[in-house]
Scaffold this motif. Structure first.
Motif, mmCIF file in Angstrom:
data_model
loop_
_atom_site.group_PDB
_atom_site.id
_atom_site.type_symbol
_atom_site.label_atom_id
_atom_site.label_comp_id
_atom_site.label_asym_id
_atom_site.label_seq_id
_atom_site.Cartn_x
_atom_site.Cartn_y
_atom_site.Cartn_z
ATOM 1 N N SER A 28 0.843 -1.192 0.000
ATOM 2 C CA SER A 28 0.000 0.000 0.000
ATOM 3 C C SER A 28 0.880 1.244 0.000
ATOM 4 C CB SER A 28 -0.921 -0.006 1.216
ATOM 5 O OG SER A 28 -1.776 1.105 1.194
ATOM 6 N N PHE A 29 1.208 1.710 -1.193
ATOM 7 C CA PHE A 29 2.143 2.833 -1.365
ATOM 8 C C PHE A 29 1.708 4.063 -0.575
ATOM 9 C CE2 PHE A 29 5.353 5.140 -3.656
ATOM 10 C CZ PHE A 29 4.821 6.397 -3.905
ATOM 11 N N SER A 30 0.440 4.383 -0.619
ATOM 12 C CA SER A 30 -0.045 5.626 -0.008
ATOM 13 C C SER A 30 -0.001 5.604 1.514
ATOM 14 C CB SER A 30 -1.458 5.923 -0.485
ATOM 15 O OG SER A 30 -2.332 4.884 -0.117
ATOM 16 N N ASP A 31 0.259 4.455 2.102
ATOM 17 C CA ASP A 31 0.321 4.350 3.564
ATOM 18 C C ASP A 31 1.738 4.448 4.114
ATOM 19 O OD1 ASP A 31 -2.348 1.869 3.775
ATOM 20 O OD2 ASP A 31 -2.411 4.065 3.852
ATOM 21 N N HIS A 32 2.720 4.581 3.233
ATOM 22 C CA HIS A 32 4.112 4.518 3.672
ATOM 23 C C HIS A 32 4.925 5.756 3.282
ATOM 24 C CE1 HIS A 32 4.181 0.284 4.979
ATOM 25 N NE2 HIS A 32 3.219 0.150 4.087
ATOM 26 N N ALA A 33 5.748 6.219 4.225
ATOM 27 C CA ALA A 33 6.752 7.209 3.876
ATOM 28 C C ALA A 33 7.727 6.565 2.885
ATOM 29 C CB ALA A 33 7.497 7.668 5.120
ATOM 30 N N MET A 34 8.263 7.386 2.010
ATOM 31 C CA MET A 34 9.176 6.879 0.980
ATOM 32 C C MET A 34 10.502 7.638 1.013
ATOM 33 S SD MET A 34 7.777 4.369 -0.655
ATOM 34 C CE MET A 34 8.884 4.314 -2.074
ATOM 35 N N ASN A 35 11.540 6.948 0.611
ATOM 36 C CA ASN A 35 12.892 7.504 0.687
ATOM 37 C C ASN A 35 13.632 7.359 -0.641
ATOM 38 O OD1 ASN A 35 12.460 7.683 3.557
ATOM 39 N ND2 ASN A 35 13.013 5.519 3.686
ATOM 40 N N TRP A 36 14.520 8.294 -0.890
ATOM 41 C CA TRP A 36 15.538 8.158 -1.935
ATOM 42 C C TRP A 36 16.887 8.046 -1.234
ATOM 43 C CZ3 TRP A 36 14.996 7.107 -6.901
ATOM 44 C CH2 TRP A 36 13.822 7.458 -7.566
ATOM 45 N N LYS A 44 29.535 5.875 1.806
ATOM 46 C CA LYS A 44 28.529 4.955 2.321
ATOM 47 C C LYS A 44 27.155 5.350 1.800
ATOM 48 C CE LYS A 44 30.957 4.051 6.690
ATOM 49 N NZ LYS A 44 30.866 4.115 8.170
ATOM 50 N N ARG A 45 26.205 4.454 1.950
ATOM 51 C CA ARG A 45 24.841 4.776 1.561
ATOM 52 C C ARG A 45 24.355 6.011 2.314
ATOM 53 N NH1 ARG A 45 19.812 0.827 2.741
ATOM 54 N NH2 ARG A 45 19.973 1.805 4.793
ATOM 55 N N GLU A 46 23.704 6.881 1.597
ATOM 56 C CA GLU A 46 23.231 8.153 2.160
ATOM 57 C C GLU A 46 21.736 8.301 1.908
ATOM 58 O OE1 GLU A 46 24.315 12.931 1.738
ATOM 59 O OE2 GLU A 46 24.759 11.568 0.084
ATOM 60 N N LEU A 47 21.004 8.714 2.934
ATOM 61 C CA LEU A 47 19.596 9.062 2.740
ATOM 62 C C LEU A 47 19.569 10.443 2.105
ATOM 63 C CD1 LEU A 47 16.562 8.567 3.123
ATOM 64 C CD2 LEU A 47 16.787 9.629 5.385
ATOM 65 N N VAL A 48 19.096 10.533 0.887
ATOM 66 C CA VAL A 48 19.085 11.798 0.152
ATOM 67 C C VAL A 48 17.866 12.629 0.515
ATOM 68 C CG1 VAL A 48 18.988 12.833 -2.140
ATOM 69 C CG2 VAL A 48 20.356 10.776 -1.757
ATOM 70 N N ALA A 49 16.695 11.986 0.523
ATOM 71 C CA ALA A 49 15.455 12.705 0.800
ATOM 72 C C ALA A 49 14.385 11.707 1.226
ATOM 73 C CB ALA A 49 14.986 13.481 -0.429
ATOM 74 N N ALA A 50 13.433 12.201 1.975
ATOM 75 C CA ALA A 50 12.317 11.372 2.420
ATOM 76 C C ALA A 50 11.048 12.202 2.388
ATOM 77 C CB ALA A 50 12.578 10.834 3.815
ATOM 78 N N ILE A 51 9.929 11.505 2.221
ATOM 79 C CA ILE A 51 8.639 12.199 2.157
ATOM 80 C C ILE A 51 7.606 11.373 2.904
ATOM 81 C CG2 ILE A 51 8.057 11.114 -0.070
ATOM 82 C CD1 ILE A 51 6.709 13.831 -0.810
ATOM 83 N N SER A 52 6.734 12.054 3.624
ATOM 84 C CA SER A 52 5.697 11.361 4.378
ATOM 85 C C SER A 52 4.646 10.784 3.432
ATOM 86 C CB SER A 52 5.045 12.327 5.366
ATOM 87 O OG SER A 52 4.447 13.410 4.685
ATOM 88 N N SER A 53 3.818 9.926 3.983
ATOM 89 C CA SER A 53 2.837 9.217 3.160
ATOM 90 C C SER A 53 1.848 10.164 2.485
ATOM 91 C CB SER A 53 2.085 8.188 4.007
ATOM 92 O OG SER A 53 1.428 8.827 5.084
#
Length: 113
Positions: A28-36, A44-53
């Motif tokens: 359920s995509f619309s229920d989850h925050a998503m990250n790039w 190392k792996r870096e969290l570039v951006a995140a967005i709330s559901s």
């Protein structure tokens, strides 16, 4: 089955722009925050951006603030990353994901003159 499909990467000159897309399925995509995220051979792996559901809240790594914009279209199960004024140090494999769900294989972004 959970699946993330990133696209939009490529070779661009410094100062250029790219828009990455990530189509998600199997949850359920619309229920989850998503990250790039991004990862290069040097860093190392870096969290570039995140967005709330619900699109209400976003966060960015200091290194991309003011240049990158994360957004989503819940009707299309799609996550976006608009990248402007790209720098050589932005070169990396970019991938999308959701916590406790999974992540994609990524799309390569190379910034070079």
């Amino acid at each position: 089955q959970v699946h993330f499909e990133e696209s939009g990467g490529g070779l661009v000159q410094p100062g250029g722009s790219l828009t990455l897309s990530c189509v998600a399925s199997g949850f359920s995509f619309s229920d989850h925050a998503m990250n790039w995220y991004r990862q290069s051979t040097e860093k190392k792996r870096e969290l570039v951006a995140a967005i709330s559901s619900n699109n209400a809240d976003t966060i960015y790594a200091d290194s991309v603030k003011g240049r990158f914009t994360i957004s989503r279209d819940n009707a299309k199960n799609t996550l976006y990353l608009q990248m402007n004024n790209l720098k050589v140090e932005d070169t990396a494999l970019y991938y999308c994901g959701a916590a406790r769900i999974g992540r994609g294989q990524g799309t390569q972004v190379t910034v070079s003159s």
